[in-house]
Design an enzyme around this catalytic site. Structure first.
Site, PDB file in Angstrom:
ATOM      1  N   THR A   1      72.422  75.800 132.310  1.00  0.00           N
ATOM      2  CA  THR A   1      73.660  75.013 132.372  1.00  0.00           C
ATOM      3  C   THR A   1      74.712  75.646 133.287  1.00  0.00           C
ATOM      4  OG1 THR A   1      73.241  74.336 130.117  1.00  0.00           O
ATOM      5  CG2 THR A   1      75.485  74.029 130.914  1.00  0.00           C
TER       6      THR A   1
ATOM      7  N   GLY B   1      73.471  81.898 126.269  1.00  0.00           N
ATOM      8  CA  GLY B   1      73.270  82.725 125.071  1.00  0.00           C
ATOM      9  C   GLY B   1      72.748  84.097 125.444  1.00  0.00           C
TER      10      GLY B   1
ATOM     11  N   GLU C   1      69.838  71.956 124.067  1.00  0.00           N
ATOM     12  CA  GLU C   1      68.433  71.546 124.251  1.00  0.00           C
ATOM     13  C   GLU C   1      68.346  70.042 124.537  1.00  0.00           C
ATOM     14  OE1 GLU C   1      65.620  73.340 124.330  1.00  0.00           O
ATOM     15  OE2 GLU C   1      66.572  75.250 123.893  1.00  0.00           O
TER      16      GLU C   1
HETATM   17  C1  LIG Z   1      76.735  77.113 121.673  1.00  0.00           C
HETATM   18  C2  LIG Z   1      76.047  76.685 122.926  1.00  0.00           C
HETATM   19  C3  LIG Z   1      74.946  77.398 123.371  1.00  0.00           C
HETATM   20  C4  LIG Z   1      74.307  77.044 124.561  1.00  0.00           C
HETATM   21  N1  LIG Z   1      73.307  77.836 125.041  1.00  0.00           N
HETATM   22  C5  LIG Z   1      72.816  77.594 126.284  1.00  0.00           C
HETATM   23  C6  LIG Z   1      71.911  78.514 126.904  1.00  0.00           C
HETATM   24  O1  LIG Z   1      71.541  79.537 126.322  1.00  0.00           O
HETATM   25  N2  LIG Z   1      71.467  78.233 128.141  1.00  0.00           N
HETATM   26  C7  LIG Z   1      71.841  77.116 128.816  1.00  0.00           C
HETATM   27  O2  LIG Z   1      71.388  76.912 129.934  1.00  0.00           O
HETATM   28  N3  LIG Z   1      72.716  76.224 128.264  1.00  0.00           N
HETATM   29  C8  LIG Z   1      73.216  76.444 127.025  1.00  0.00           C
HETATM   30  N4  LIG Z   1      74.124  75.569 126.468  1.00  0.00           N
HETATM   31  C9  LIG Z   1      74.544  74.383 127.212  1.00  0.00           C
HETATM   32  C10 LIG Z   1      73.982  73.097 126.644  1.00  0.00           C
HETATM   33  O3  LIG Z   1      72.617  73.018 126.878  1.00  0.00           O
HETATM   34  C11 LIG Z   1      74.771  71.940 127.255  1.00  0.00           C
HETATM   35  O4  LIG Z   1      76.065  71.985 126.697  1.00  0.00           O
HETATM   36  C12 LIG Z   1      74.123  70.590 126.987  1.00  0.00           C
HETATM   37  O5  LIG Z   1      72.958  70.469 127.745  1.00  0.00           O
HETATM   38  C13 LIG Z   1      75.049  69.409 127.277  1.00  0.00           C
HETATM   39  O6  LIG Z   1      75.596  69.506 128.532  1.00  0.00           O
HETATM   40  P1  LIG Z   1      77.187  69.370 128.746  1.00  0.00           P
HETATM   41  O7  LIG Z   1      77.846  70.307 127.815  1.00  0.00           O
HETATM   42  O8  LIG Z   1      77.448  69.546 130.186  1.00  0.00           O
HETATM   43  O9  LIG Z   1      77.528  67.912 128.293  1.00  0.00           O
HETATM   44  P2  LIG Z   1      77.610  66.612 129.220  1.00  0.00           P
HETATM   45  O10 LIG Z   1      76.299  66.366 129.867  1.00  0.00           O
HETATM   46  O11 LIG Z   1      78.796  66.680 130.082  1.00  0.00           O
HETATM   47  O12 LIG Z   1      77.853  65.504 128.102  1.00  0.00           O
HETATM   48  C14 LIG Z   1      79.153  65.214 127.582  1.00  0.00           C
HETATM   49  C15 LIG Z   1      79.122  63.855 126.881  1.00  0.00           C
HETATM   50  O13 LIG Z   1      78.762  62.849 127.829  1.00  0.00           O
HETATM   51  C16 LIG Z   1      77.701  62.065 127.331  1.00  0.00           C
HETATM   52  N5  LIG Z   1      76.789  61.740 128.444  1.00  0.00           N
HETATM   53  C17 LIG Z   1      76.350  62.552 129.434  1.00  0.00           C
HETATM   54  N6  LIG Z   1      75.472  61.898 130.215  1.00  0.00           N
HETATM   55  C18 LIG Z   1      75.326  60.659 129.700  1.00  0.00           C
HETATM   56  C19 LIG Z   1      74.517  59.523 130.015  1.00  0.00           C
HETATM   57  N7  LIG Z   1      73.660  59.538 131.035  1.00  0.00           N
HETATM   58  N8  LIG Z   1      74.609  58.426 129.225  1.00  0.00           N
HETATM   59  C20 LIG Z   1      75.447  58.398 128.189  1.00  0.00           C
HETATM   60  N9  LIG Z   1      76.217  59.433 127.814  1.00  0.00           N
HETATM   61  C21 LIG Z   1      76.163  60.558 128.557  1.00  0.00           C
HETATM   62  C22 LIG Z   1      76.975  62.940 126.322  1.00  0.00           C
HETATM   63  O14 LIG Z   1      76.370  62.120 125.323  1.00  0.00           O
HETATM   64  C23 LIG Z   1      78.098  63.796 125.751  1.00  0.00           C
HETATM   65  O15 LIG Z   1      78.667  63.142 124.642  1.00  0.00           O
HETATM   66  C24 LIG Z   1      74.758  75.914 125.273  1.00  0.00           C
HETATM   67  C25 LIG Z   1      75.837  75.172 124.800  1.00  0.00           C
HETATM   68  C26 LIG Z   1      76.504  75.565 123.670  1.00  0.00           C
HETATM   69  C27 LIG Z   1      77.723  74.807 123.242  1.00  0.00           C
END
Ligand SMILES: Cc1cc2nc3c(=O)[nH]c(=O)nc-3n(C[C@H](O)[C@H](O)[C@H](O)COP(=O)(O)OP(=O)(O)OC[C@H]3O[C@@H](n4cnc5c(N)ncnc54)[C@H](O)[C@@H]3O)c2cc1C
Length: 689
Positions: free
Chosen positions: A183, A222, A472
């Site tokens: 991410t 993480g 995930e």
């Molecule tokens: C505690 C924690 C641990 C994590 N650990 C890791 C890690 O170890 N390694 C790593 O790589 N990542 C990690 N992550 C990241 C995590 O995988 C991402 O937060 C996740 O994939 C969602 O991406 P985003 O936060 O950019 O949300 P976004 O993609 O920006 O989504 C935000 C909102 O928009 C909506 N949305 C997005 N696209 C669409 C669509 N096409 N249609 C409809 N709705 C949509 C979603 O439903 C959501 O409600 C971690 C995150 C957290 C909070």
């Protein structure tokens, strides 16, 4: 605080109120017997009187228990024997992170539980360990998942033998704590748009890892803030042409990048690490942000299973396109999703056990001149908790099936199975984690004020589990993958293609959807018919087929004016409903199979009861859809409602046995309000009386 006015209109004078108060207090001091007399239990349910089902908890839990209970018990025993490693209720973020690391080190190096070897060779055992560890402290479960499933999994699944030879032991024994850095600040769900680059330098035979702008900073990683020494970094592979004037973008690949010195633990030159800080939950995990300023790594650090670069800078891959390579890369990472779906069911079992045990014990109000009744005797309470209990059983069998299929996929690499497991893990992860997240609120609320005491665990469970819906793969995004997969298979069906195992039912039910519902069966309302698995499964399948057919028509219509992307967005809610409906269908099919395969008659009857409740409750919740198309006539709708209500009551009568069959050890359900034998004394002791 209790209400000042007694809302029971039939209660008597002051003396009676005082004596009832004394009686109630004495009940608090002397816990209630495990079962209430039938007469009391059936308050308001006179029409439902039938003999109580006898449930042999031992036989039922024996059937539910997977083959790896022994290793789970080893986990529980280890933490029981090491109280200093148990997570206290009040702990700072930094202390929690250190404790979590010591817990993991203790488990691996002292208790000798080494999960890494099972990630590839025996995933069911790996998930069993994850389940046990997660119920001790969910931060520990996630910390372990980051180390072994994400960081370790990326090395063994995306790398080749040379990577296994170099890194396996260090990952296994925690000498190489690592991160999974996918991410970025600007891109989470849309991984194909990642911006970090890995440019090949043919002169030095190295890749240069670079963060081109702030939006490309790796975020939420993480293990990065404190403990990680290496990271698998997902970056665009950039290949210069021979005259180095142009660079070709070969798409996203994974690279092993050292981030801290293995001995001194100092951050390495060119790497910048920041702490993502306090989170809503999971504060035992150190999430951090990583920026790379032209960090050089050897060519060998490319995890080259699906694409490789030779010494002279030539790219080779067995897969022809960027999209295919990307799909193969992500396909290898579905294990994390399987683990989350499975662990989420464990959380649901835990919260349900606490809430149901407490609800059996807790008494409020009652008929005039009679003892107060258990709150689980209220119809409203049964409606909150009994379908949830039935769903927990349903999810247990569905996720066990997923684990089985995932293990088979890892063994055989069968192409059809890969597609099946991909969609099934996406759908179950999304559906189950969303359901559990909602249910945690219901459980807390159904325990009243005492559910709000931190010691009773709902707060931590809710906060720690909440993010299961997002990481995930965000649930809304994952459900769209399921819908997309269904549409693809639907199209293939009409082009004469074969349907894979889990989707087989569409072949038949699409045909029945295309014909009108049968007006005769639409009126059948007998209990035998409504409890017939064929009726239940047909109803679920009919709904999915109908949604699939109708959304396909709508997409076709809108795409002529809005284009593919616009049409998809116009139909998005419809598509999400379709995906959920399909997942519910798979869940029910697996539940019915589990009931039929259960060898013990007593356990089978108990499972049949909860399975019927699961099915009829779902049909009732969506009764509008069935009525709209006359799949169910008004008399039948009423009969379904009545029967679901009655089954809910029947399940309540064996609720204790059903939660006991989850077989959770006391050190896991430690919430004082759930510990019936010591009841409130546990709780009063806790606050210092
Ligand atoms: C505690 C924690 C641990 C994590 N650990 C890791 C890690 O170890 N390694 C790593 O790589 N990542 C990690 N992550 C990241 C995590 O995988 C991402 O937060 C996740 O994939 C969602 O991406 P985003 O936060 O950019 O949300 P976004 O993609 O920006 O989504 C935000 C909102 O928009 C909506 N949305 C997005 N696209 C669409 C669509 N096409 N249609 C409809 N709705 C949509 C979603 O439903 C959501 O409600 C971690 C995150 C957290 C909070």
């Amino acid at each position: 605080m209790e209400p000042r006015n007694n809302p029971n209109p039939a209660s008597g004078d002051d003396t009676e109120i005082v004596s009832r108060r004394i009686e109630r207090l004495s009940l608090h001091l002397n816990p209630t017997p495990r079962t209430l007399p039938d007469g009391d239990r059936q308050i308001g349910m006179a029409t439902c009187a039938r003999p109580k089902l006898e449930v042999d908890t031992g036989k039922l839990s024996g059937y539910m228990r997977g083959p790896h209970r022994d290793v789970q018990e080893k986990v529980f025993d280890y933490f029981e024997s090491r109280p200093e490693l148990q997570t206290p209720l009040e702990i700072s973020k930094n202390d929690h992170r250190e404790l979590c690391w010591r817990q993991l080190v203790g488990l691996v190096r002292e208790a000798g539980i080494k999960p890494f070897r099972y990630v590839a060779d025996d995933p069911a055992k790996y998930f069993a360990i994850l389940e046990a560890i997660g119920s001790v402290d969910m931060s520990l479960g996630i910390k372990m998942g980051v180390q072994y499933s994400l960081w370790g999994g990326s090395v063994i699944n995306l790398g080749t033998q040379k990577h296994k030879d170099t890194y396996f032991d260090g990952i296994d024994n925690l000498d190489y704590p690592g991160c999974f850095a996918m991410t970025e600040l600007h891109h989470g769900s849309n991984v194909q748009a990642l911006q970090t680059t890995a440019t090949f330098d043919p002169i030095t035979d190295e890749f240069i890892i670079n963060t081109p702008n702030d939006g490309a900073i790796k975020w939420w990683i993480g293990n990065a803030a404190v403990h990680g020494k290496l990271a698998s970094v997902f970056a665009r592979l950039m290949l210069p042409s021979h005259d180095s004037k142009e660079v070709s973008d070969m798409g996203v690949h994974a690279f092993i990048v050292p981030i801290r010195h293995l001995d001194t633990h100092e951050t390495l030159p060119g790497v910048e690490i920041h702490d993502c800080g306090q989170k809503v939950g999971l504060n035992g995990v150190d999430n951090g942000a990583l920026r790379f300023n032209s960090v050089r790594i050897p060519r060998d650090n490319l995890l080259n299973r699906f694409g490789d670069v030779s010494r002279d800078g030539k790219y080779t891959s067995s897969l022809p396109t960027v999209n295919k390579r990307f799909a193969a890369t992500l396909g290898e990472l579905v294990g994390g999703r399987v683990g989350l779906a499975y662990s989420s069911v464990a959380v649901l079992k835990l919260a349900g056990t606490i809430a149901i045990r407490y609800s059996l014990l807790r008494q409020q109000f009652g008929p005039p001149r009679k003892p107060e009744v258990s709150i689980l005797d209220y119809q409203s309470h049964q409606h909150k908790l009994m379908p949830m209990l039935a769903s927990t059983y349903a999810f247990h069998f569905a996720t066990s099936y997923l684990v089985e299929k995932y293990a088979e996929m890892k063994r055989t690499h069968d192409e059809q199975l890969v597609g099946d497991v991909h969609a099934l893990s996406a759908g179950l992860k999304a559906y189950v984690t969303s359901y559990t997240a909602r249910s945690l609120n219901v459980c807390r609320e159904s325990c009243g004020g005492h559910g709000y005491a931190a010691v009773n665990r709902f707060g931590t469970l809710r906060n720690d589990h909440d993010i299961f819906q997002t990481f995930e793969g965000d649930n809304t995004v994952l459900l769209q993958q399921v819908a997309g997969d269904l549409l693809k298979r639907y199209q293939e069906k009409f082009q004469g293609g074969a349907l894979t195992v889990t989707w087989n039912y569409l072949r038949e039910s699409m045909n029945s959807y295309l014909s009108q519902p049968n007006p005769v069966t639409a009126r059948w309302e007998g209990e035998d018919h409504l409890r017939d698995p064929k009726f239940q499964l047909d109803a679920f399948r009919y709904r999915t087929s109908r949604l699939l057919q109708s959304v396909a028509v709508r997409l076709r219509k809108h795409s002529t004016t809005l284009g593919g992307f616009g049409a998809w967005n116009r139909c998005l809610n419809h598509l999400l409903t379709l995906a959920e409906s399909h997942i519910e269908t798979v869940i029910l099919a697996k539940f019915i199979e589990a009931v039929q395969n259960c060898p013990d008659p007593s356990a089978r009857s108990a499972l049949k009861l909860v399975c019927d409740l699961y099915a009829l409750n779902r049909i009732w919740n969506d009764i509008g859809t069935y009525r709209n198309v006359d799949y169910v006539a008004p008399n039948k709708a009423k009969a379904i409602h009545k029967l679901a209500d009655y089954l809910s009551f029947q399940v309540r009568n064996v609720a204790r046995e059903l939660v006991d069959a989850f077989d959770l050890p006391d050190n896991v359900t430690r919430a004082p309000i759930a510990m019936q034998s010591e009841a409130y004394s546990q709780y009063t002791n806790y606050v210092g009386f």
